[in-house]
Scaffold this motif. Structure first.
Motif, PDB file in Angstrom:
ATOM      1  N   CYS A   1     -15.817  67.454  48.136  1.00  0.00           N
ATOM      2  CA  CYS A   1     -14.578  68.168  47.813  1.00  0.00           C
ATOM      3  C   CYS A   1     -14.916  69.427  47.012  1.00  0.00           C
TER       4      CYS A   1
ATOM      5  N   HIS B   1     -13.435  69.199  42.545  1.00  0.00           N
ATOM      6  CA  HIS B   1     -14.124  68.459  41.483  1.00  0.00           C
ATOM      7  C   HIS B   1     -15.401  67.794  41.991  1.00  0.00           C
TER       8      HIS B   1
ATOM      9  N   TYR C   1     -16.037  65.435  44.147  1.00  0.00           N
ATOM     10  CA  TYR C   1     -16.137  64.064  44.620  1.00  0.00           C
ATOM     11  C   TYR C   1     -16.673  64.124  46.046  1.00  0.00           C
TER      12      TYR C   1
ATOM     13  N   HIS D   1      -8.641  62.075  45.184  1.00  0.00           N
ATOM     14  CA  HIS D   1      -8.732  62.297  43.744  1.00  0.00           C
ATOM     15  C   HIS D   1      -7.523  63.064  43.220  1.00  0.00           C
ATOM     16  N   ALA D   2      -7.274  64.236  43.770  1.00  0.00           N
ATOM     17  CA  ALA D   2      -6.131  65.035  43.300  1.00  0.00           C
ATOM     18  C   ALA D   2      -5.461  65.801  44.433  1.00  0.00           C
TER      19      ALA D   2
ATOM     20  N   CYS E   1      -7.953  64.928  49.814  1.00  0.00           N
ATOM     21  CA  CYS E   1      -8.831  64.275  48.852  1.00  0.00           C
ATOM     22  C   CYS E   1      -8.017  63.289  48.008  1.00  0.00           C
TER      23      CYS E   1
HETATM   24  S1  FES Z   1      -9.331  67.005  44.221  1.00  0.00           S
HETATM   25 FE1  FES Z   1     -11.083  66.433  45.335  1.00  0.00          FE
HETATM   26  S2  FES Z   1     -12.475  65.830  43.807  1.00  0.00           S
HETATM   27 FE2  FES Z   1     -10.719  66.332  42.691  1.00  0.00          FE
END
Ligand code: FES
Length: 110
Positions: A62, A65, A67, A45-46, A43
């Motif tokens: 995901c 969070h 996303y 995002h993080a 992912c």
């Molecule tokens: S790690 Fe996937 S949405 Fe934050």
């Protein structure tokens, strides 16, 4: 392009989300509505593992969070401003194959 067999044809049972390896690339393999899509499992995002997520309305969500990413294009949902890499998939007589572009850049940037 190098093709990797990631799933035996006998294990192709819809729906599913599986974490598979195509060479050095970790893939979230999504099987829904009698088609298979391959996305990077990481992912953006993080960095969590998208293969532990779920699929809804053509998007891979995901689990951390929430996303979400279009399973065909990898494009993130409105407002996210991100994407995941997608890879070509072929369903052959003996299994499901994912194509990975080979080259010196692909060995550095996974
Ligand atoms: S790690 Fe996937 S949405 Fe934050």
């Amino acid at each position: 392009m190098k093709w990797y067999k990631v799933l035996d044809i006998n294990d192709l049972k819809y729906p599913f989300i599986k974490r598979v390896k195509a060479g050095n690339t970790t893939i979230a393999l999504v099987g829904v509505d009698n088609e298979v899509c391959a996305l990077s499992a990481r992912c953006p995002h993080a960095g969590e593992d998208l293969s532990y997520g779920w699929c809804k309305n053509g998007k891979l969500i995901c689990p951390v969070h929430r996303y979400s990413y279009d399973i065909h294009t990898g494009r993130g949902s409105v407002g996210q401003g991100d994407y995941v890499d997608t890879y070509p998939v072929e369903i052959r007589r003996d299994g499901v194959y994912v194509g990975i572009k080979e080259g010196w850049l692909s060995r550095i940037f996974k």
